[in-house]
Design a protein around this motif. Structure first.
Motif, mmCIF file in Angstrom:
data_model
loop_
_atom_site.group_PDB
_atom_site.id
_atom_site.type_symbol
_atom_site.label_atom_id
_atom_site.label_comp_id
_atom_site.label_asym_id
_atom_site.label_seq_id
_atom_site.Cartn_x
_atom_site.Cartn_y
_atom_site.Cartn_z
ATOM 1 N N ARG A 198 -4.560 54.090 16.889
ATOM 2 C CA ARG A 198 -5.130 55.032 17.851
ATOM 3 C C ARG A 198 -6.573 54.610 18.182
ATOM 4 O O ARG A 198 -6.971 54.585 19.352
ATOM 5 N N ILE B 203 -11.356 59.979 20.827
ATOM 6 C CA ILE B 203 -12.185 60.109 19.630
ATOM 7 C C ILE B 203 -12.752 58.738 19.268
ATOM 8 O O ILE B 203 -12.020 57.793 19.064
ATOM 9 N N MET C 23 -8.131 65.430 27.161
ATOM 10 C CA MET C 23 -8.761 65.454 25.824
ATOM 11 C C MET C 23 -9.602 64.200 25.634
ATOM 12 O O MET C 23 -9.180 63.108 25.958
ATOM 13 N N GLU D 44 -15.785 58.511 17.164
ATOM 14 C CA GLU D 44 -16.791 58.594 16.106
ATOM 15 C C GLU D 44 -16.291 58.173 14.729
ATOM 16 O O GLU D 44 -17.043 58.168 13.782
ATOM 17 N N SER D 45 -15.007 57.818 14.619
ATOM 18 C CA SER D 45 -14.502 57.542 13.285
ATOM 19 C C SER D 45 -14.540 56.064 12.894
ATOM 20 O O SER D 45 -13.949 55.675 11.914
#
Lengths: 397, 160
Positions: free
Chosen positions: A85, A4, A1, A6-7
């Motif tokens: 995270r 992430i 996976m 983009e946050s």
């Protein structure tokens, strides 16, 4: 996976620090000097409890033990928190450096990352980066060229238990037991993992250490407020236009924060996760800092269309499920509060009973064994205090 | 259980004890590996672990039942966990939950008859900015909508 990325919504200061620089600088100092820098920076634990990090390190350094440990609390389970995270996905090496520096300061040669089971997808990348650090001489023997200083880190997976974010429950889990909090004292600083002196810090706390060494204790101390030094990462979610991870100085008001994230018009903000405070719109001038509304970084914004009773039910279901069941106030208390919320939903709760539940909630704050039970009724009390009319009428105001 | 299966379980646990050690702090890593390899931590496996680590079987049971990601119930090949905490709730997890139940023909806490899927609730999974979130074994899916549920399940049934 895919990881992430983009946050991340604004500039994260420690991201500008080149990997390795803080560690190389730190091992030039003596352990005492290093602890002094950390202490002078006034950094407090970024997990939410806010214990001064320098003090924790100095207690552990002073504790007697043939073996000491550094544990990174990556059991980020507080509802609404996801900054750890993001830190691991982007700047894991800063965390490793912070852990190595803690090891150098207290005299430990072993570090353990307790990574929550939900983040298993991060494990491979973390282990790859640990390998890179070893190859770069920043872990292993003679770390960062410091003769005689060995330090290595391994990852230990959690298995899905919110209570293990509590440091003594985490240590129990590491030792292979049920994650039930220990009596304190003794504190982990003297009697932690396997009975040895142990520093347990949050992921973000470790991540800031390198930048404190590079930029100096005064730089960090000069940011934020007097009692809450420095910058802080916030995990923003809920009814906002731009959810994600933000960096703000401590002392920012709720109002300012909402403006930055596109959450104006909110009826309430839950600060510090399910165990934190629920701040209604009338109090949006309050500051986010240890001395006012404390947080480990969780900001959940509740829009005007939401029912506070539903919000409260969600929190109480969470705590009734996650209470470890070890002590009575928490085990029974959270179930009783949830039952009370259900009565309110049915429109069957008397005023007298709601007041009794508030007394029960206050008792839980005093009588529960660990932070879970002590903080689980906070939102209940806040919501009853500020939204009593809504709770009784069943309509959002 | 057939004797040959017993023997396999014992061999697996001996291998895991070699890998993780026989100290108490090896217990959870061993149980995690049994879960991953067998899909379940059976009564027999717990007894064999207790034997190997020289602890009481009740200790193993106590630990296995404490953690949400361990557990002694048989689970499907894919364990689907939907986050139910506030931010995912506000982002519409109820619609996703209903579609998962409809498409799988089971309710939360159950396993499909073919042993492929188990559906469970999870508490905050740390992707609150991109909810509703669900985990399938170790893989994370974000911003899940009811119309994506069918696609996700199909991709698991017939991996490309």
């Amino acid at each position: 996976m895919a990881i992430i990325k983009e946050s991340i919504r604004n500039q994260i200061t420690f991201s500008q620090i080149p990997f390795g620089e803080g560690l190389k600088k730190g091992v030039q100092l003596t352990p005492e000097e290093l602890i002094k820098v950390v202490r002078d920076s006034n950094i407090r634990g970024r997990g939410g409890a806010g214990f001064p990090t320098g003090m924790k390190w100095s207690f552990t350094a002073a504790a007697k033990g043939d073996k000491k440990y550094v544990v990174c609390n990556a059991d980020e389970g507080e509802p609404g928190t996801f900054k750890d995270r993001v830190i691991f996905s982007n700047w894991a090496k800063l965390v490793f450096e912070g852990m190595a520096l803690a090891g150098y300061a207290i005299g430990a040669d072993e570090g353990i990352i307790y990574l929550r089971g939900e983040y298993t997808f991060l494990r491979k990348e973390l282990e790859k980066q640990l390998e890179e650090e070893r190859a770069a001489g920043l872990l292993g023997q003679n770390v960062a060229g410091k003769e005689g200083f060995s330090f290595d880190i391994h990852v230990h997976m959690g298995s899905g238990a919110y209570v293990c974010g509590e440091e003594t429950a985490l240590l129990e889990a590491l030792e292979g037991h049920r994650g039930e909090a220990r009596n304190r004292p003794p504190f982990p600083a003297t009697c932690g993992y396997l009975g040895k002196p142990t520093v347990v810090n949050n992921v973000e706390t470790f991540a800031w250490i390198a930048s404190i060494l590079v930029k100096g204790a005064d730089w960090f101390k000069g940011l934020g407020t007097e009692k809450s030094a420095g910058l802080k990462l916030f995990s923003v979610s809920g009814d906002v236009e731009r959810p994600g991870v933000y960096e703000f100085p401590f002392g920012i008001t709720v109002e300012q924060l909402l403006k930055e994230v596109g959450g104006e018009g909110a009826k309430a903000v839950q600060i510090g996760g399910a165990s934190g405070h629920c701040v209604p719109a009338s109090n949006f001038n309050r500051a986010i800092a240890y001395e006012d509304v404390a947080t480990g970084g969780s900001i959940m914004v509740i829009g005007p269309q939401r029912s506070m009773l539903d919000v409260l039910e969600n929190f109480m279901e969470f705590f009734a499920d996650e209470s470890c069941g070890q002590c009575v106030p928490c085990r029974i208390g959270n179930s009783k509060l949830l039952e009370g919320v259900r009565m309110l939903q049915e429109g069957e709760c008397t005023s007298k009973y709601l007041n009794e539940l508030c007394k029960l909630a206050e008792t839980m704050q005093i009588a529960s064994k660990c932070g879970l039970g002590q903080s689980s009724p906070t939102a209940f009390l806040d919501i009853v205090k500020y939204f009593r009319r809504e709770l009784f009428s069943g309509q959002a105001f | 259980m057939l004797i040959i299966q017993h023997k396999k379980t014992i061999d697996l646990i001996k291998d895991l004890a070699e890998k993780h050690g026989r100290q108490r702090n090896a217990l959870i890593p061993i149980l995690q590996d049994i879960r991953d390899k067998c899909g379940q931590i059976s009564d027999f496996a717990m007894q064999a672990v207790a034997e190997e680590l020289k602890i009481e079987p009740t200790e193993v049971y106590g630990v296995a039942t404490f953690y949400a990601f361990l557990g002694v119930q048989p689970r499907g090949r894919y364990v689907i966990r939907l986050c139910r905490t506030l931010s995912c709730d506000m982002a519409g997890k109820d619609d996703v939950a209903r579609q998962l139940e409809n498409d799988l023909g089971i309710t939360f806490g159950e396993t499909t008859k073919d042993g492929l899927f188990t559906l469970e609730w999870a508490n905050c999974m740390g992707v609150c900015d991109q909810g509703p979130a669900l985990l399938v074994n170790e893989d994370l899916y974000t911003q899940v909508t009811p119309e994506k549920v069918g696609e996700i399940l199909d991709s698991l049934r017939c991996p490309a």
